[in-house]
Design a protein around this motif. Structure first.
Motif, PDB file in Angstrom:
ATOM      1  N   PHE A 143       0.889  -1.160   0.000  1.00 53.53           N
ATOM      2  CA  PHE A 143       0.000   0.000   0.000  1.00 53.53           C
ATOM      3  C   PHE A 143       0.926   1.210   0.000  1.00 53.53           C
ATOM      4  CE2 PHE A 143      -3.017   3.016   2.058  1.00 53.53           C
ATOM      5  CZ  PHE A 143      -4.029   2.927   1.118  1.00 53.53           C
ATOM      6  N   PRO A 144       1.215   1.772  -1.174  1.00 61.57           N
ATOM      7  CA  PRO A 144       2.280   2.774  -1.309  1.00 61.57           C
ATOM      8  C   PRO A 144       1.987   4.077  -0.575  1.00 61.57           C
ATOM      9  CG  PRO A 144       1.053   2.548  -3.359  1.00 61.57           C
ATOM     10  CD  PRO A 144       0.573   1.465  -2.458  1.00 61.57           C
ATOM     11  N   MET A 145       2.675   4.264   0.551  1.00 65.87           N
ATOM     12  CA  MET A 145       2.438   5.448   1.369  1.00 65.87           C
ATOM     13  C   MET A 145       2.931   6.722   0.689  1.00 65.87           C
ATOM     14  SD  MET A 145       0.677   4.589   3.902  1.00 65.87           S
ATOM     15  CE  MET A 145       0.775   6.101   4.879  1.00 65.87           C
ATOM     16  N   SER A 146       3.840   6.609  -0.283  1.00 66.11           N
ATOM     17  CA  SER A 146       4.285   7.823  -0.970  1.00 66.11           C
ATOM     18  C   SER A 146       3.122   8.500  -1.689  1.00 66.11           C
ATOM     19  CB  SER A 146       5.403   7.499  -1.961  1.00 66.11           C
ATOM     20  OG  SER A 146       4.958   6.631  -2.984  1.00 66.11           O
ATOM     21  N   LEU A 147       2.200   7.703  -2.234  1.00 69.37           N
ATOM     22  CA  LEU A 147       1.024   8.280  -2.886  1.00 69.37           C
ATOM     23  C   LEU A 147       0.123   8.976  -1.865  1.00 69.37           C
ATOM     24  CD1 LEU A 147      -0.019   5.468  -5.415  1.00 69.37           C
ATOM     25  CD2 LEU A 147       1.471   7.447  -5.800  1.00 69.37           C
ATOM     26  N   ILE A 148      -0.067   8.327  -0.712  1.00 63.57           N
ATOM     27  CA  ILE A 148      -0.903   8.893   0.343  1.00 63.57           C
ATOM     28  C   ILE A 148      -0.286  10.179   0.884  1.00 63.57           C
ATOM     29  CG2 ILE A 148      -1.974   8.478   2.587  1.00 63.57           C
ATOM     30  CD1 ILE A 148      -3.036   6.744   0.317  1.00 63.57           C
ATOM     31  N   GLU A 149       1.013  10.161   1.126  1.00 62.62           N
ATOM     32  CA  GLU A 149       1.688  11.348   1.640  1.00 62.62           C
ATOM     33  C   GLU A 149       1.553  12.516   0.667  1.00 62.62           C
ATOM     34  OE1 GLU A 149       5.647  10.721   3.627  1.00 62.62           O
ATOM     35  OE2 GLU A 149       5.297   8.667   2.961  1.00 62.62           O
ATOM     36  N   ARG A 167      -4.621   1.424  -7.338  1.00 60.99           N
ATOM     37  CA  ARG A 167      -6.010   1.535  -7.808  1.00 60.99           C
ATOM     38  C   ARG A 167      -6.987   1.782  -6.662  1.00 60.99           C
ATOM     39  NH1 ARG A 167      -6.677  -4.514 -10.123  1.00 60.99           N
ATOM     40  NH2 ARG A 167      -4.582  -3.960 -10.809  1.00 60.99           N
ATOM     41  N   GLU A 168      -6.548   1.519  -5.424  1.00 56.70           N
ATOM     42  CA  GLU A 168      -7.381   1.804  -4.257  1.00 56.70           C
ATOM     43  C   GLU A 168      -7.203   3.241  -3.769  1.00 56.70           C
ATOM     44  OE1 GLU A 168      -7.077  -1.270  -1.193  1.00 56.70           O
ATOM     45  OE2 GLU A 168      -6.294  -2.639  -2.720  1.00 56.70           O
ATOM     46  N   ILE A 169      -6.206   3.910  -4.291  1.00 58.45           N
ATOM     47  CA  ILE A 169      -5.876   5.269  -3.863  1.00 58.45           C
ATOM     48  C   ILE A 169      -6.246   6.302  -4.917  1.00 58.45           C
ATOM     49  CG2 ILE A 169      -3.967   6.801  -3.206  1.00 58.45           C
ATOM     50  CD1 ILE A 169      -2.476   4.211  -2.290  1.00 58.45           C
ATOM     51  N   ILE A 170      -5.930   6.010  -6.162  1.00 60.72           N
ATOM     52  CA  ILE A 170      -6.088   6.995  -7.233  1.00 60.72           C
ATOM     53  C   ILE A 170      -7.423   6.824  -7.952  1.00 60.72           C
ATOM     54  CG2 ILE A 170      -5.139   7.877  -9.400  1.00 60.72           C
ATOM     55  CD1 ILE A 170      -2.413   6.919  -8.476  1.00 60.72           C
ATOM     56  N   GLN A 171      -8.143   7.920  -8.043  1.00 63.36           N
ATOM     57  CA  GLN A 171      -9.323   7.999  -8.900  1.00 63.36           C
ATOM     58  C   GLN A 171      -8.877   8.768 -10.143  1.00 63.36           C
ATOM     59  OE1 GLN A 171     -12.882   9.279  -6.492  1.00 63.36           O
ATOM     60  NE2 GLN A 171     -11.364   9.292  -4.841  1.00 63.36           N
ATOM     61  N   ASN A 172      -8.779   8.058 -11.253  1.00 63.41           N
ATOM     62  CA  ASN A 172      -8.162   8.621 -12.440  1.00 63.41           C
ATOM     63  C   ASN A 172      -8.821   9.924 -12.880  1.00 63.41           C
ATOM     64  OD1 ASN A 172      -6.194   8.386 -14.575  1.00 63.41           O
ATOM     65  ND2 ASN A 172      -7.899   7.921 -15.954  1.00 63.41           N
ATOM     66  N   GLU A 173      -7.996  10.931 -13.099  1.00 60.49           N
ATOM     67  CA  GLU A 173      -8.402  12.278 -13.513  1.00 60.49           C
ATOM     68  C   GLU A 173      -9.249  12.977 -12.457  1.00 60.49           C
ATOM     69  OE1 GLU A 173     -10.051  12.273 -17.447  1.00 60.49           O
ATOM     70  OE2 GLU A 173      -8.204  11.556 -18.362  1.00 60.49           O
ATOM     71  N   TYR A 174      -9.187  12.503 -11.217  1.00 63.45           N
ATOM     72  CA  TYR A 174      -9.865  13.156 -10.086  1.00 63.45           C
ATOM     73  C   TYR A 174      -8.839  13.641  -9.060  1.00 63.45           C
ATOM     74  CZ  TYR A 174     -12.832  13.857  -5.985  1.00 63.45           C
ATOM     75  OH  TYR A 174     -13.462  14.400  -4.882  1.00 63.45           O
TER      76      TYR A 174
END
Length: 231
Positions: A143-149, A167-174
């Protein structure tokens, strides 16, 4: 067999992403698996821009390990994007065993003037907050924390759709751009979009923090409390 024997009688087996939970259930038949994400602490305010960063940059931060992080994809995608022709740079922050590999790849692509490397920073927040966006090109993650940070700091993200987590973190183009893994052209196009399509960029930036509100320390603590109180 050993994993199933050890964990089948546990009250709960906690996974850090739904992708990992699905793999555990499918591979080992462990129906006691559930997901509780790692929490994030949101910054209170925007901090001053570090003096050692470019004016406009794409940010990678983390371990310098090619087998996991796939810097070949990152550098090739950045090279193909040509955003550096308009002054954008790639800032890489971190330490690891493959620093020399990355330096040789930068030299091979003649990107020495467009890619900057800094060592691990104890306080990474200022570098995240002042980046145009951050990027992740891993072959796999938990669960890549760099994306969350990044999102918690108000900085949109570009990530490959690797197993597991993005895919659980990013909503594409949102709140960012989620692209096919191992696809240099897709990565290059995503980088160009983030630097050149201002409307798309502002949408992703404006939605960054609120897209991860469910990962606040308070919310995750409540989930743990609920789990531990179950009979």
């Amino acid at each position: 067999l050993g994993v199933t024997y050890l964990y089948k009688n546990a009250t709960k087996l906690i996974c850090v992403s739904k992708g990992i939970e699905a793999n555990v259930r499918q591979k080992y038949g462990l129906d006691n698996a559930t997901t509780i994400y790692n929490p994030i602490i949101f910054p209170e305010s925007k901090v001053e821009k570090p003096k050692d960063v470019p004016e406009n940059y794409l940010l990678y931060f983390g371990r310098l390990e090619e087998k996991i992080k796939n810097f070949t994809l990152l550098l090739n995608g950045f090279y193909i994007s040509k955003v550096y022709e308009n002054g954008a740079k790639l800032l890489v922050i971190g330490d690891g065993s493959d620093k020399d590999f990355m330096l040789s790849k930068i030299k091979e692509l003649q990107l020495e003037s467009h890619v900057e490397l800094l060592p691990f920073q104890k306080n990474i927040l200022p570098y995240i907050q002042h980046a145009r966006c951050s990027v992740l090109t891993s072959r796999f993650e938990g669960f890549p924390m760099s994306l969350i940070e990044s999102l918690a700091a108000g900085t949109p993200v570009i990530s490959v759709d690797c197993e597991t987590g993005p895919r659980e973190i990013i909503q594409n183009e949102y709140n960012g751009l989620l692209i096919e893994n191992h696809n240099e052209t897709a990565l290059a196009n995503a980088i160009k979009s983030m630097f050149q399509e201002e409307d798309l960029y502002q949408i992703c930036k404006n939605n960054s923090q609120k897209s991860v509100e469910h990962l606040s320390l308070t919310t995750i603590a409540q989930q743990w409390q609920h789990l531990l109180s179950e009979k």
